[in-house]
Design a protein around this motif. Structure first.
Motif, PDB file in Angstrom:
ATOM      1  N   PRO A  26       0.822  -1.212   0.000  1.00 45.34           N
ATOM      2  CA  PRO A  26       0.000   0.000   0.000  1.00 45.34           C
ATOM      3  C   PRO A  26       0.857   1.263   0.000  1.00 45.34           C
ATOM      4  CG  PRO A  26      -0.841  -1.508   1.635  1.00 45.34           C
ATOM      5  CD  PRO A  26       0.452  -2.081   1.125  1.00 45.34           C
ATOM      6  N   LEU A  27       2.005   1.233   0.695  1.00 47.93           N
ATOM      7  CA  LEU A  27       2.885   2.397   0.697  1.00 47.93           C
ATOM      8  C   LEU A  27       3.479   2.646  -0.687  1.00 47.93           C
ATOM      9  CD1 LEU A  27       4.787   1.936   4.068  1.00 47.93           C
ATOM     10  CD2 LEU A  27       2.970   3.557   3.543  1.00 47.93           C
ATOM     11  N   ALA A  28       3.834   1.588  -1.364  1.00 44.00           N
ATOM     12  CA  ALA A  28       4.387   1.722  -2.723  1.00 44.00           C
ATOM     13  C   ALA A  28       3.335   2.296  -3.672  1.00 44.00           C
ATOM     14  CB  ALA A  28       4.888   0.379  -3.221  1.00 44.00           C
ATOM     15  N   GLY A  29       2.095   1.867  -3.491  1.00 40.68           N
ATOM     16  CA  GLY A  29       1.009   2.402  -4.324  1.00 40.68           C
ATOM     17  C   GLY A  29       0.798   3.881  -4.077  1.00 40.68           C
ATOM     18  N   MET A  30       0.824   4.265  -2.798  1.00 39.56           N
ATOM     19  CA  MET A  30       0.662   5.689  -2.484  1.00 39.56           C
ATOM     20  C   MET A  30       1.849   6.503  -2.998  1.00 39.56           C
ATOM     21  SD  MET A  30      -1.166   6.076   1.197  1.00 39.56           S
ATOM     22  CE  MET A  30      -0.391   4.778   2.128  1.00 39.56           C
ATOM     23  N   ALA A  31       3.055   5.948  -2.884  1.00 33.68           N
ATOM     24  CA  ALA A  31       4.246   6.657  -3.363  1.00 33.68           C
ATOM     25  C   ALA A  31       4.186   6.835  -4.878  1.00 33.68           C
ATOM     26  CB  ALA A  31       5.508   5.904  -2.948  1.00 33.68           C
ATOM     27  N   SER A  32       3.786   5.799  -5.599  1.00 31.88           N
ATOM     28  CA  SER A  32       3.697   5.933  -7.056  1.00 31.88           C
ATOM     29  C   SER A  32       2.593   6.917  -7.435  1.00 31.88           C
ATOM     30  CB  SER A  32       3.475   4.576  -7.716  1.00 31.88           C
ATOM     31  OG  SER A  32       2.218   4.052  -7.347  1.00 31.88           O
ATOM     32  N   GLY A  33       1.512   6.936  -6.690  1.00 32.69           N
ATOM     33  CA  GLY A  33       0.447   7.924  -6.946  1.00 32.69           C
ATOM     34  C   GLY A  33       0.938   9.340  -6.703  1.00 32.69           C
ATOM     35  N   ALA A  34       1.705   9.538  -5.615  1.00 28.05           N
ATOM     36  CA  ALA A  34       2.240  10.870  -5.307  1.00 28.05           C
ATOM     37  C   ALA A  34       3.235  11.313  -6.379  1.00 28.05           C
ATOM     38  CB  ALA A  34       2.898  10.859  -3.931  1.00 28.05           C
ATOM     39  N   ILE A  35       4.059  10.370  -6.827  1.00 28.54           N
ATOM     40  CA  ILE A  35       5.021  10.697  -7.900  1.00 28.54           C
ATOM     41  C   ILE A  35       4.269  11.061  -9.181  1.00 28.54           C
ATOM     42  CG2 ILE A  35       6.781   9.702  -9.399  1.00 28.54           C
ATOM     43  CD1 ILE A  35       7.817   8.172  -6.940  1.00 28.54           C
ATOM     44  N   GLY A  36       3.210  10.337  -9.477  1.00 26.54           N
ATOM     45  CA  GLY A  36       2.396  10.640 -10.662  1.00 26.54           C
ATOM     46  C   GLY A  36       1.779  12.025 -10.568  1.00 26.54           C
ATOM     47  N   ILE A  37       1.263  12.376  -9.384  1.00 24.08           N
ATOM     48  CA  ILE A  37       0.674  13.709  -9.182  1.00 24.08           C
ATOM     49  C   ILE A  37       1.750  14.780  -9.332  1.00 24.08           C
ATOM     50  CG2 ILE A  37      -0.361  15.227  -7.453  1.00 24.08           C
ATOM     51  CD1 ILE A  37      -1.932  12.775  -6.453  1.00 24.08           C
ATOM     52  N   LEU A  38       2.939  14.534  -8.772  1.00 27.24           N
ATOM     53  CA  LEU A  38       4.044  15.483  -8.879  1.00 27.24           C
ATOM     54  C   LEU A  38       4.453  15.688 -10.336  1.00 27.24           C
ATOM     55  CD1 LEU A  38       6.161  17.223  -7.380  1.00 27.24           C
ATOM     56  CD2 LEU A  38       7.636  15.184  -7.394  1.00 27.24           C
ATOM     57  N   ILE A  39       4.597  14.611 -11.073  1.00 24.99           N
ATOM     58  CA  ILE A  39       4.959  14.707 -12.502  1.00 24.99           C
ATOM     59  C   ILE A  39       3.865  15.443 -13.272  1.00 24.99           C
ATOM     60  CG2 ILE A  39       5.291  13.352 -14.606  1.00 24.99           C
ATOM     61  CD1 ILE A  39       6.782  11.296 -12.864  1.00 24.99           C
ATOM     62  N   GLY A  40       2.608  15.137 -12.976  1.00 16.94           N
ATOM     63  CA  GLY A  40       1.495  15.835 -13.638  1.00 16.94           C
ATOM     64  C   GLY A  40       1.511  17.329 -13.347  1.00 16.94           C
ATOM     65  N   THR A  41       1.792  17.694 -12.080  1.00 15.05           N
ATOM     66  CA  THR A  41       1.855  19.116 -11.712  1.00 15.05           C
ATOM     67  C   THR A  41       3.006  19.819 -12.425  1.00 15.05           C
ATOM     68  OG1 THR A  41       0.965  18.540  -9.530  1.00 15.05           O
ATOM     69  CG2 THR A  41       1.995  20.699  -9.755  1.00 15.05           C
TER      70      THR A  41
END
Length: 147
Positions: A26-41
């Motif tokens: 679950p932590l890896a999923g949240m980290a990849s989601g946060a990285i995706g949001i950061l890249i999108g921003t």
């Protein structure tokens, strides 16, 4: 039965002996989601910056286009005035040349002079002004004496 527990463990993330992996997933999923949001921003702000730069370049292009358009319109006005002036001078030239010597009329006058006719009678016969015929006669005599 062991097979059924393995399937339940895969579905729920609880395989026997892999309890630590189940908490990391679950932590890896949240980290990849946060990285995706950061890249999108980052992409959003980069795109926005480029769009603002493109808008500025577009405005500069329109300013240059208007300047060139004004220059070309001024040039077209200058050319049209020059054409009108040339047309007026051509009309004046045509009026001045009416009744003057054309190459064929000059050739006819020279033939009359060579046939022995006097300049005054050749002028009357060809319909040429007397002074023009006298000039043709003088030029003809000069040219014939140099041959």
């Amino acid at each position: 039965m062991i097979f059924w527990r393995a399937i339940q463990g895969m579905v729920f993330g609880m395989l026997p002996g892999m309890a630590g992996v189940a908490t990391i997933l679950p932590l890896a999923g949240m980290a990849s989601g946060a990285i995706g949001i950061l890249i999108g921003t980052i992409c959003f702000f980069s795109l926005r910056r480029h769009r603002v730069g493109l808008e500025h370049t577009r405005e500069e292009f329109h300013i240059l286009l208007r300047q060139h358009q004004t220059e070309f319109q001024d040039g077209i006005g200058t050319v049209s005035r020059a054409v009108e002036s040339l047309q007026q001078s051509a009309e004046g030239t045509e009026a001045a040349l009416r009744g003057r010597l054309t190459p064929s009329l000059r050739g006819h006058a020279i033939q009359l002079l060579r046939s022995g006719m006097s300049a005054d009678s050749a002028a009357a016969s060809a319909g040429i002004p007397r002074r023009d015929m006298q000039l043709i006669a003088r030029v003809s005599r000069i040219l014939s004496s140099h041959q």
